[in-house]
Design a protein around this motif. Structure first.
Motif, mmCIF file in Angstrom:
data_model
loop_
_atom_site.group_PDB
_atom_site.id
_atom_site.type_symbol
_atom_site.label_atom_id
_atom_site.label_comp_id
_atom_site.label_asym_id
_atom_site.label_seq_id
_atom_site.Cartn_x
_atom_site.Cartn_y
_atom_site.Cartn_z
ATOM 1 N N LEU A 61 -10.010 -0.269 4.732
ATOM 2 C CA LEU A 61 -10.278 0.625 3.611
ATOM 3 C C LEU A 61 -10.780 1.988 4.068
ATOM 4 N N ASN A 99 -13.982 -9.567 -2.422
ATOM 5 C CA ASN A 99 -12.947 -9.414 -1.402
ATOM 6 C C ASN A 99 -13.277 -10.199 -0.139
ATOM 7 N N VAL A 107 -8.751 -7.565 -4.410
ATOM 8 C CA VAL A 107 -7.448 -7.142 -3.888
ATOM 9 C C VAL A 107 -7.224 -7.664 -2.475
ATOM 10 N N TRP A 110 0.820 -1.204 0.000
ATOM 11 C CA TRP A 110 0.000 0.000 0.000
ATOM 12 C C TRP A 110 0.859 1.262 0.000
ATOM 13 N N LEU A 146 -11.504 -1.683 -6.662
ATOM 14 C CA LEU A 146 -10.644 -2.545 -5.849
ATOM 15 C C LEU A 146 -11.189 -3.971 -5.818
ATOM 16 N N LEU A 150 -7.363 -0.719 -9.442
ATOM 17 C CA LEU A 150 -6.298 -1.539 -8.865
ATOM 18 C C LEU A 150 -6.712 -3.006 -8.745
ATOM 19 N N SER A 151 -7.726 -3.405 -9.459
ATOM 20 C CA SER A 151 -8.252 -4.764 -9.343
ATOM 21 C C SER A 151 -7.192 -5.814 -9.655
#
Length: 469
Positions: free
Chosen positions: A130, A148, A123, A77, A120, A95-96
């Motif tokens: 988040l 996720n 991820v 990150w 996302l 950013l998948s």
């Protein structure tokens, strides 16, 4: 592996093409390197694992507003923090399929007001990790968090200082642990301005119960306790298939008999979910009872629904599913894509709904509403489309006559001739058969033709005579 800096240089550089194979060389002044990149950069599947030269990115990518980094190898990150700080005008970031996870999540300490869409998917991040990022994107309008395996914890639901994100209008939450009404309330509270919600492939099995334990407890208090005792280990009271007709679907009866001071289908003002929601997708949910679907009409702004591949629909045709859904949900304007539901289609669906439940022991609450609207609707006439298999005809040979009852219409003319030959004691080759429907008799000429092909029916007459010569 490579950095974003390397990927940008490789994909968007202005290096001269190889001219070694040309017949002559033209010398021109070398152009300066590209200083202005496109506003949209597509860098998916580039094996990127880091940002690279931050100074280069700040000077070269400062005008970029859309960046796709899906299917790369970014796992820290801290690299995302560097990237965000280098792109002050970024409005879309994908950013998948990067292996970010939830470890060592440290959000930057600066606001990023330009970001409006964040993707996302897959991820591996959890909700609590988040939140710091979302807090720094005050103008975020669209958020994708699909697959996720996000779980909504009890602590989060009961937290008095719930953080709300009022600007987010579109949420994709596919494949996460959304199971019951409490989970939906959590989403509705976090995102009070949602206009579009996608919950495909979630284990969502109820819109009216808060948990399996609550549903099981409710079932024990109902007069239909035998239904509760036959429920599954998950606490479901629903039958394996619900047609909603009150006969083959006992799952609906306990809810109709519950001790409740408010009418079915109504909610108190403070319990209304999704006040602004106009569109929702519930494909591959786990609904197995129509009483669940009825709750959708409590969402005051909802007009578009996508809902396919639920256990509830397994034994229904596509037409039946569509018709039942339209009849039960008067607020719908569009179902499973396509054009708007026409007034004619809605009226037909509602009238057929009345026909379907006319003789049912337990009628849905919607039945009385539609009865008040359309009045009594006569059931469809039962029409037998299959041709008759037998007929009662009279037979006449000279002065003799008799009745043939239940004469098979699938018998051929040759077989009928052999039957009469045996009864009259005459050779079949000498007999001729005529068919009369009380008009001009017609000679039955074709031995292999079945009687129904001659239009033989009840009350007709078969005439027999002998061939001459």
């Amino acid at each position: 592996m490579r950095s974003i800096t390397q990927a940008v240089n490789e994909k968007y550089s202005d290096d001269d093409e190889d001219t070694s194979g040309s017949g002559f060389i033209l010398f021109v002044r070398k152009s300066s390197p590209r200083k202005r990149l496109p506003s949209t950069l597509i860098l998916d599947h580039c094996e990127i694992d880091s940002v690279g030269d931050e100074q280069f990115l700040s000077s070269t990518l400062h005008e970029v507003n859309e960046l796709d980094l899906a299917h790369n190898q970014i796992s820290k990150w801290t690299e995302i923090n560097k990237l965000i700080s280098c792109l002050p005008k970024l409005s879309f970031l994908n950013l998948s399929y990067n292996l970010l996870g939830s470890a060592n999540v440290n959000a930057p300490q600066i606001l990023h007001p330009s970001l409006k869409k964040l993707v996302l998917n897959r991820v591996g991040i959890q909700w609590n990790d988040l939140v710091p990022y979302l807090s720094l994107t005050p103008n975020l309008e669209e958020l994708h968090l699909s697959f996720n395996q996000i779980e909504i914890s009890d602590q989060e639901k009961d937290n008095e200082t719930i953080q709300v994100f009022p600007k987010i209008a579109t949420l994709h939450f596919d494949g996460n642990r959304v199971e019951n009404r409490d989970h939906l309330r959590w989403i509705s509270t976090k995102f009070p301005s949602l206009t579009s919600l996608v919950l495909c492939d979630c284990p969502l099995w109820t819109l009216r119960w808060t948990s399996p334990a609550a549903r099981e407890a409710q079932g024990r208090n109902m007069s239909g306790s035998s239904l509760a005792s036959s429920s599954s280990s998950t606490g479901s009271l629903s039958a394996s298939f619900c047609s909603g007709d009150g006969k083959t679907s006992p799952c609906c009866a306990p809810f109709l008999e519950r001790d409740c001071t408010e009418p079915i289908g109504k909610e108190s003002t403070d319990s209304i979910l999704f006040p602004c929601l106009r569109s929702i997708s519930l494909n591959n949910s786990m609904f197995d009872c129509w009483e669940e679907i009825d709750q959708i009409r409590n969402w005051p702004s909802l007009a578009e629904l996508r809902m396919q591949s639920c256990p509830l629909f397994q034994r229904m045709t596509e037409h039946e599913r569509r018709e039942m859904t339209i009849a039960r949900l008067p607020n719908l304007r569009r179902l499973n894509g396509g054009g708007d539901i026409s007034a004619k289609e809605r009226e037909e669906a509602e009238r057929n709904f009345l026909r379907r439940f006319h003789d049912s022991e337990v009628k849905p609450a919607r039945y009385q509403e539609l009865l008040d609207m359309h009045g009594h609707v006569a059931p469809f006439a039962k029409v037998k489309l299959a041709p008759p298999k037998v007929a009662n005809v009279s037979v006449r040979y000279g002065e003799q006559s008799w009745n043939e009852k239940n004469l098979s219409l699938y018998m051929t003319m040759k077989e009928l001739k052999e039957k009469f030959s045996f009864e009259l004691g005459l050779p079949a080759s000498k007999l001729r058969l005529w068919h009369s429907d009380h008009q001009q008799p017609m000679l039955m000429r074709f031995p292999a033709k079945q009687l129904y092909s001659y239009n033989v029916k009840d009350g007709d007459e078969i005439l027999i005579d002998e061939k001459l010569g």
